[in-house]
Write a protein that holds these residues in place. Structure first.
Motif, mmCIF file in Angstrom:
data_model
loop_
_atom_site.group_PDB
_atom_site.id
_atom_site.type_symbol
_atom_site.label_atom_id
_atom_site.label_comp_id
_atom_site.label_asym_id
_atom_site.label_seq_id
_atom_site.Cartn_x
_atom_site.Cartn_y
_atom_site.Cartn_z
ATOM 1 N N LEU A 105 0.833 -1.201 0.000
ATOM 2 C CA LEU A 105 0.000 0.000 0.000
ATOM 3 C C LEU A 105 0.871 1.256 0.000
ATOM 4 O O LEU A 105 0.596 2.215 -0.732
ATOM 5 C CB LEU A 105 -0.925 -0.006 1.218
ATOM 6 C CG LEU A 105 -2.063 -1.028 1.140
ATOM 7 C CD1 LEU A 105 -2.899 -0.979 2.397
ATOM 8 C CD2 LEU A 105 -2.932 -0.741 -0.071
ATOM 9 N N ALA A 106 1.942 1.227 0.812
ATOM 10 C CA ALA A 106 2.818 2.394 0.869
ATOM 11 C C ALA A 106 3.461 2.641 -0.495
ATOM 12 O O ALA A 106 3.535 3.789 -0.965
ATOM 13 C CB ALA A 106 3.890 2.184 1.931
ATOM 14 N N GLY A 111 3.114 5.721 -2.985
ATOM 15 C CA GLY A 111 4.319 6.404 -3.449
ATOM 16 C C GLY A 111 4.287 6.634 -4.948
ATOM 17 O O GLY A 111 4.779 7.648 -5.438
ATOM 18 N N VAL A 112 3.694 5.698 -5.693
ATOM 19 C CA VAL A 112 3.642 5.831 -7.149
ATOM 20 C C VAL A 112 2.905 7.109 -7.525
ATOM 21 O O VAL A 112 3.328 7.848 -8.419
ATOM 22 C CB VAL A 112 2.934 4.613 -7.776
ATOM 23 C CG1 VAL A 112 2.759 4.806 -9.262
ATOM 24 C CG2 VAL A 112 3.717 3.352 -7.510
ATOM 25 N N SER A 172 8.489 7.375 -8.774
ATOM 26 C CA SER A 172 7.201 6.711 -9.013
ATOM 27 C C SER A 172 7.416 5.347 -9.626
ATOM 28 O O SER A 172 6.838 4.346 -9.185
ATOM 29 C CB SER A 172 6.333 7.558 -9.943
ATOM 30 O OG SER A 172 5.976 8.748 -9.318
ATOM 31 N N ALA A 173 8.278 5.309 -10.658
ATOM 32 C CA ALA A 173 8.543 4.036 -11.329
ATOM 33 C C ALA A 173 9.161 3.030 -10.361
ATOM 34 O O ALA A 173 8.792 1.855 -10.341
ATOM 35 C CB ALA A 173 9.454 4.255 -12.529
ATOM 36 N N LEU A 174 10.072 3.511 -9.514
ATOM 37 C CA LEU A 174 10.725 2.598 -8.568
ATOM 38 C C LEU A 174 9.736 2.098 -7.517
ATOM 39 O O LEU A 174 9.780 0.931 -7.113
ATOM 40 C CB LEU A 174 11.908 3.287 -7.890
ATOM 41 C CG LEU A 174 13.096 3.520 -8.813
ATOM 42 C CD1 LEU A 174 14.181 4.281 -8.096
ATOM 43 C CD2 LEU A 174 13.646 2.195 -9.315
ATOM 44 N N ALA A 228 6.092 -2.217 -5.579
ATOM 45 C CA ALA A 228 4.726 -2.734 -5.477
ATOM 46 C C ALA A 228 4.627 -4.105 -6.149
ATOM 47 O O ALA A 228 4.001 -5.031 -5.614
ATOM 48 C CB ALA A 228 3.745 -1.748 -6.127
ATOM 49 N N PHE A 229 5.275 -4.246 -7.313
ATOM 50 C CA PHE A 229 5.254 -5.548 -8.005
ATOM 51 C C PHE A 229 5.931 -6.621 -7.152
ATOM 52 O O PHE A 229 5.435 -7.738 -7.043
ATOM 53 C CB PHE A 229 5.963 -5.450 -9.357
ATOM 54 C CG PHE A 229 5.133 -4.799 -10.421
ATOM 55 C CD1 PHE A 229 3.802 -5.118 -10.573
ATOM 56 C CD2 PHE A 229 5.695 -3.868 -11.271
ATOM 57 C CE1 PHE A 229 3.034 -4.522 -11.555
ATOM 58 C CE2 PHE A 229 4.932 -3.257 -12.250
ATOM 59 C CZ PHE A 229 3.606 -3.585 -12.396
ATOM 60 N N PHE A 230 7.052 -6.263 -6.553
ATOM 61 C CA PHE A 230 7.778 -7.233 -5.727
ATOM 62 C C PHE A 230 6.925 -7.710 -4.565
ATOM 63 O O PHE A 230 6.813 -8.907 -4.296
ATOM 64 C CB PHE A 230 9.068 -6.598 -5.176
ATOM 65 C CG PHE A 230 10.285 -7.022 -5.913
ATOM 66 C CD1 PHE A 230 10.682 -8.346 -5.891
ATOM 67 C CD2 PHE A 230 11.021 -6.112 -6.631
ATOM 68 C CE1 PHE A 230 11.798 -8.738 -6.578
ATOM 69 C CE2 PHE A 230 12.143 -6.508 -7.337
ATOM 70 C CZ PHE A 230 12.528 -7.818 -7.302
ATOM 71 N N THR A 231 6.293 -6.745 -3.881
ATOM 72 C CA THR A 231 5.526 -7.146 -2.703
ATOM 73 C C THR A 231 4.282 -7.930 -3.110
ATOM 74 O O THR A 231 3.891 -8.866 -2.412
ATOM 75 C CB THR A 231 5.134 -5.919 -1.862
ATOM 76 O OG1 THR A 231 4.812 -4.856 -2.735
ATOM 77 C CG2 THR A 231 6.258 -5.506 -0.969
ATOM 78 N N SER A 232 3.664 -7.570 -4.252
ATOM 79 C CA SER A 232 2.497 -8.365 -4.636
ATOM 80 C C SER A 232 2.942 -9.769 -5.048
ATOM 81 O O SER A 232 2.211 -10.737 -4.815
ATOM 82 C CB SER A 232 1.661 -7.698 -5.722
ATOM 83 O OG SER A 232 2.417 -6.866 -6.511
#
Lengths: 351, 204
Positions: free
Chosen positions: B15-16, B20-21, B30-32, B37-41
């Protein structure tokens, strides 16, 4: 010895795994150190020089054996300069981002018939995804340094790695088709039964593509346009100094060793003996083990240096052409051929 | 217990990162954040035993898509002031869209037969269960036509994108590599007889 083994097997699994992680990590770091020495010696011999021969001698047998340690101490003592106009946080994080995947990938590497830290089913996918993450370090380093040369190097690297990853992935699709599994240990076991079953014979075009793509993925000569010292000074790490600079090199050499080991696992039967099937199963030369993996790995590692001493650097557009227009079509054709072979039951996978 | 802890930890980071994005001023950040977000999902997917999808998410989105994204974002020289100019003018549209999305999510989570209570969590599989094999088996038998159709659709998109960007300008001198490779010495170099050397006729 037996007491030690008894104590060892009575330890909980997470402690044993942690110990193995520590052993493999230290081994990879030491290998990196001696790979740099071997590279300088080997290229020295190719160019009719002696190579490093001042630091240490090991009873006069290997002059210069302690050169890597001298280098490390020198780099550790140097100041790490952070450019004032750079993005300081990303500038410091970038070397770590390149380094972590290069070491984490060793978790699924089958080192021995009975030794692999994490024996997971999707091992090949894990390796592919980790090696694709490593490029972030290069891109971020180039961008965070706020220097035009560094940025050019980063852009070159991004385009190159994405292009060659596709060819590499397709080459591995062939390996997966042949082995019928994504588990690296099972891929090695699928090549059992003698030299004739090793995949490099049956998947020779894919083997060649994988080796070339591996050189390009590690940003090594002749694909080292990301560094390109004669064009853009040092490319993405032009602003790095001291130990931050050394971390990039640690990652590059760790990646070289990793790609060499992976080539051995995917195409040359990993820890299998080449005399497997020719000699009696209990003959010392026919016993599989880590030493065979090491020999194959060492051969490919030396090839990396051989390429560097032999080939001039590719031009950027030639790299792109080779990746997209030559390597990818070659893999597509050979995957089709392999499909036909599987259909008609030709090859080692028909057992 | 441990799994719950992992779930809430990763969800918080997710969520964080997603926040941030949209709130970070620097497009590279934003891209990072999106990468994180992809890693955590992917980690969350691992928790529900979707190993194949989790690793492929990292491989495709983090390894390829986001690299190209970063590539583009880094080359853009975005003037934040200019981007913000239309912000208040179109704010009402943003509110409408977000309200619609929130409404849709509420209907999904509170629906009688599609809510969290109605759907059971995935059944725990034994250790030797191969997620990849299971997925491959249904993908290439039961759903082979939709799968192939999706593949063809992507191929069409690739061909279209290349066709749109490939324009033939006059006066371009591209290299023909096949021609370059096939060139012989005779095509390029002509050996001329050195008249100055023989007989000493010409001027030295």
């Amino acid at each position: 010895m037996s007491e030690f083994l008894a104590v060892w097997s009575s330890l909980p699994e997470y402690i044993r795994t942690s110990v193995w992680i520590l052993i493999v990590t230290v081994a990879v770091i030491l290998s990196v150190a001696f790979t740099t020495l071997w590279e300088r010696k080997f290229i020295g011999w190719i160019q009719l020089r002696k190579g490093p021969n001042r630091v240490g001698s090991f009873f006069g047998l290997v002059p210069g054996i302690f050169q890597p340690f001298a280098d490390v101490i020198k780099l550790l003592l140097k100041e790490v300069v952070v450019p004032s106009a750079s993005n300081k946080w990303l500038f410091r994080v970038a070397p770590a981002i390149t380094l972590i995947p290069a070491f984490a990938a060793w978790a699924v590497m089958p080192l021995d018939p009975n030794l692999v830290i994490a024996d997971i089913d999707a091992g090949l996918l894990y390796i592919l995804s980790l090696t694709s993450v490593g490029v972030y370090g290069v891109i971020l380093a180039g961008w965070a340094a706020n220097s035009k040369y560094a940025f050019l190097g980063a852009m070159r690297s991004a385009a190159q790695v994405v292009a060659y990853e596709i060819a590499m992935g397709f080459a591995l699709v062939g390996v997966v088709m042949a082995a019928g599994t994504l588990n690296l240990g099972d891929i090695v076991r699928a090549q059992q039964g003698g030299l004739g079953n090793w995949f490099f014979i049956w998947l020779f075009p894919l083997f060649v593509v994988y080796v070339i793509a591996g050189v390009a993925e590690t940003n090594r000569a002749p694909f080292d346009v990301a560094e390109g010292e004669s064009e853009i000074v040092a490319g993405f790490h032009v602003e790095y100094s001291g130990i931050a600079f050394a971390l990039f090199f640690l990652a590059e050499y760790a990646n070289m060793i990793l790609i060499s080991a992976l080539t051995a696992v995917f195409f040359l039967g990993g820890w299998l003996s080449p005399f497997d099937g020719l000699l009696a199963a209990d003959h010392p030369l026919a016993v599989p083990g880590f030493h065979w993996l090491f020999l194959k790995l060492f051969f490919f590692l030396t090839c990396f240096m051989w390429y560097r001493a032999t080939f001039p650097r590719y031009r950027y557009d030639q790299i792109m052409r080779l990746g997209w227009k030559v390597l990818i079509p070659v893999t597509l054709v050979w995957i089709t051929v392999e499909g036909v072979m599987v259909w008609f039951g030709v090859g080692p996978w028909s057992r | 217990m441990f799994v719950d802890l992992l779930f809430y930890g990763f969800s918080t980071i997710l969520l964080a990162a997603a926040l941030g994005v949209i709130i970070s001023r620097n497009p590279v950040y934003s891209a990072l954040c999106l990468v994180l977000a992809f890693f955590t999902s992917a980690a969350l997917w691992l928790l529900i035993e979707a190993e194949f999808l989790a690793i492929v998410l990292v491989l495709v989105y983090v390894g390829a898509v986001m690299v190209l994204f970063l590539f583009v974002v880094m080359m853009l020289d975005i003037n934040v002031e200019e981007v913000k100019r239309g912000f208040t003018r179109y704010a009402w549209l943003g509110w409408v869209v977000s309200l619609i999305v929130i409404g849709q999510m509420i209907t999904v989570f509170y629906a009688k037969d599609f809510g969290i209570d109605a759907t059971i969590g995935p059944v725990r599989n034994p250790v030797d269960h191969s997620n990849t094999r299971e997925l491959g088996e249904v993908l290439y038998t039961q759903y082979v036509y939709p799968f192939e159709l999706a593949a063809v659709l992507l191929l069409v998109a690739i061909v279209a994108a290349i066709a749109l960007t490939m324009r033939r300008r006059p006066g371009l001198k591209p290299q023909d590599v096949a021609k370059q490779v096939a060139v012989r010495r005779e095509d390029r170099v002509r050996l001329v007889k050195d008249v100055t050397r023989e007989g000493g006729e010409g001027p030295r």
